[in-house]
Design an enzyme around this catalytic site. Structure first.
Site, PDB file in Angstrom:
ATOM      1  N   ARG A 257       0.827  -1.206   0.000  1.00 50.61           N
ATOM      2  CA  ARG A 257       0.000   0.000   0.000  1.00 50.61           C
ATOM      3  C   ARG A 257       0.863   1.258   0.000  1.00 50.61           C
ATOM      4  O   ARG A 257       0.568   2.251   0.667  1.00 50.61           O
ATOM      5  CB  ARG A 257      -0.965   0.011   1.210  1.00 50.61           C
ATOM      6  CG  ARG A 257      -1.905  -1.168   1.266  1.00 50.61           C
ATOM      7  CD  ARG A 257      -2.850  -1.227   0.071  1.00 50.61           C
ATOM      8  NE  ARG A 257      -3.632  -2.461   0.100  1.00 50.61           N
ATOM      9  CZ  ARG A 257      -3.294  -3.584  -0.514  1.00 50.61           C
ATOM     10  NH1 ARG A 257      -2.180  -3.642  -1.230  1.00 50.61           N
ATOM     11  NH2 ARG A 257      -4.044  -4.663  -0.431  1.00 50.61           N
TER      12      ARG A 257
ATOM     13  N   GLU B 195      -5.841   3.004   6.131  1.00 52.40           N
ATOM     14  CA  GLU B 195      -5.518   2.901   4.709  1.00 52.40           C
ATOM     15  C   GLU B 195      -5.974   4.131   3.915  1.00 52.40           C
ATOM     16  O   GLU B 195      -5.247   4.615   3.062  1.00 52.40           O
ATOM     17  CB  GLU B 195      -6.146   1.628   4.129  1.00 52.40           C
ATOM     18  CG  GLU B 195      -5.640   1.283   2.753  1.00 52.40           C
ATOM     19  CD  GLU B 195      -6.023  -0.126   2.311  1.00 52.40           C
ATOM     20  OE1 GLU B 195      -6.529  -0.260   1.189  1.00 52.40           O
ATOM     21  OE2 GLU B 195      -5.825  -1.071   3.089  1.00 52.40           O
TER      22      GLU B 195
ATOM     23  N   SER C  50     -11.641  -1.165   2.720  1.00 52.66           N
ATOM     24  CA  SER C  50     -10.839  -1.572   3.882  1.00 52.66           C
ATOM     25  C   SER C  50     -10.270  -0.330   4.555  1.00 52.66           C
ATOM     26  O   SER C  50      -9.548   0.442   3.925  1.00 52.66           O
ATOM     27  CB  SER C  50      -9.708  -2.497   3.447  1.00 52.66           C
ATOM     28  OG  SER C  50     -10.220  -3.665   2.849  1.00 52.66           O
TER      29      SER C  50
END
Length: 341
Positions: A163, A329, A233
């Site tokens: 990520r 995130e 998420s």
């Protein structure tokens, strides 16, 4: 609620938060994207680039210009071994996955139904079910906002991580992604290491079966933003030392983790939140989704403060229970830019 003098961003963030901005510009050509963003940057004006608005939390009204990237276009060339795709930044990611399947191109099917646009995908190095973007990314093109020049980076130059990428680090705020190149091998190898995909026979499974399985799984677990606003998420799966993971499994033998290099293990953040008894946990109009603990939802009237308070509370509870630090995130957008949770 945003001031009446602001442009509403409620329809442009999948969390459905009622925030606004001072100016809203929609661009659908490469020239307009380059011209608009470079002028704002060089005039030192506040600017926020938005694709699908699926990976952000609008913490406050944005006191600058939001540029909505709506450029389109997919080009294809091939050689004996690969299909090479060039996709414009404004293309919808899931639509690109579907397009590839329809054309008989395989590789992206594990990343079906990830919300957002192609241009946002490299920034996060999006991934799901054992496959990340960098596996099939050939290059990323961006405009250097200081001079308007287009630059292409190879996959290695993008410095992809979990990520993470150079676009979240050295190039943050200095560039806007314009196109992404993909390299899809004609000799396909299914990736079946995660979740329900393990049930498939690697010698017989088709890309369409993987695609259908992932779509069914995600739809069963993940709420449609049209029903409950969300950013997908909300927390990254934390990577911890394998020694700590093994220590925790003595108390929690069902803890879900996957090897991450030789000395670390990636732990399922959703499992941690679920095990802490936080499914359904609510602050104001924001709640932990009852079907997938990794997703925070807007039950209809959540404020930015509700979402942030809920998220911080979860981080504290997981740290107290497991000694593991969760990291958000989505990008946290304030009045003047970006900050951490």
């Amino acid at each position: 609620m945003p001031s009446s003098s602001l442009h509403s961003l409620k329809d442009f963030n999948t969390f459905g938060l009622a925030r606004g901005c001072q100016q809203l510009v929609r661009v659908n050509t490469l020239d307009a994207l380059i011209d608009t963003c470079c002028k704002l940057y060089q005039a030192q004006l506040l600017m926020l680039i938005l694709g699908g608005g699926s990976n952000i939390v609008l913490c406050e009204d944005f006191m600058g210009t939001v540029v909505l990237v709506e450029t389109k276009g997919i080009d294809i060339v091939e050689d004996d071994s690969y299909h090479y795709l060039t996709a414009a930044a404004g293309e919808n990611w899931h639509d690109l996955v579907c397009f590839c399947l329809e054309q008989g191109f395989s590789g992206l099917e594990n990343m079906a139904l990830i919300p957002g646009t192609v241009g946002a995908a490299p920034i996060q190095n999006i991934g799901a079910y054992g496959v990340e973007l960098n596996r099939f990314c050939d290059w990323v093109e961006y405009v250097d906002l200081s001079n308007g020049q287009l630059v292409r980076l190879s996959t290695d130059e993008c410095e992809f991580g979990y990520r993470d990428s150079v676009f979240k680090n050295d190039l943050l705020g200095k560039t806007v992604i314009t196109q992404v190149g993909f390299k899809l091998p004609k000799k396909w190898q299914p990736q079946l290491a995660y979740g329900p995909l393990r049930e498939f026979d690697p010698k017989q499974v088709t890309p369409k079966q993987i695609f259908d399985c992932i779509c069914e799984t995600r739809r069963a677990k993940l709420p449609d933003p049209a029903d409950y606003g969300n950013a997908g998420s909300f927390f990254k799966n934390p990577v911890i030392e394998t020694a700590l993971f093994e220590s925790l499994t003595s108390s929690y033998p069902d803890m879900v983790g996957y090897p991450h290099g030789e000395t670390h293990t990636k732990v399922a953040a959703g499992w941690l939140i679920d095990k802490a008894g936080l499914k359904g946990y609510q602050v104001g109009g924001a709640a932990v989704h009852t079907e997938q603990a990794l997703v925070l939802i807007n039950k209809g009237d959540a404020t930015s403060d509700d979402v942030l308070t809920l998220a911080k509370s979860i981080v504290e509870k997981i740290k107290d229970k497991f000694g593991i630090s969760l990291e958000a995130e989505p990008r946290m957008i304030t009045a003047t830019g970006e900050r951490s949770l």
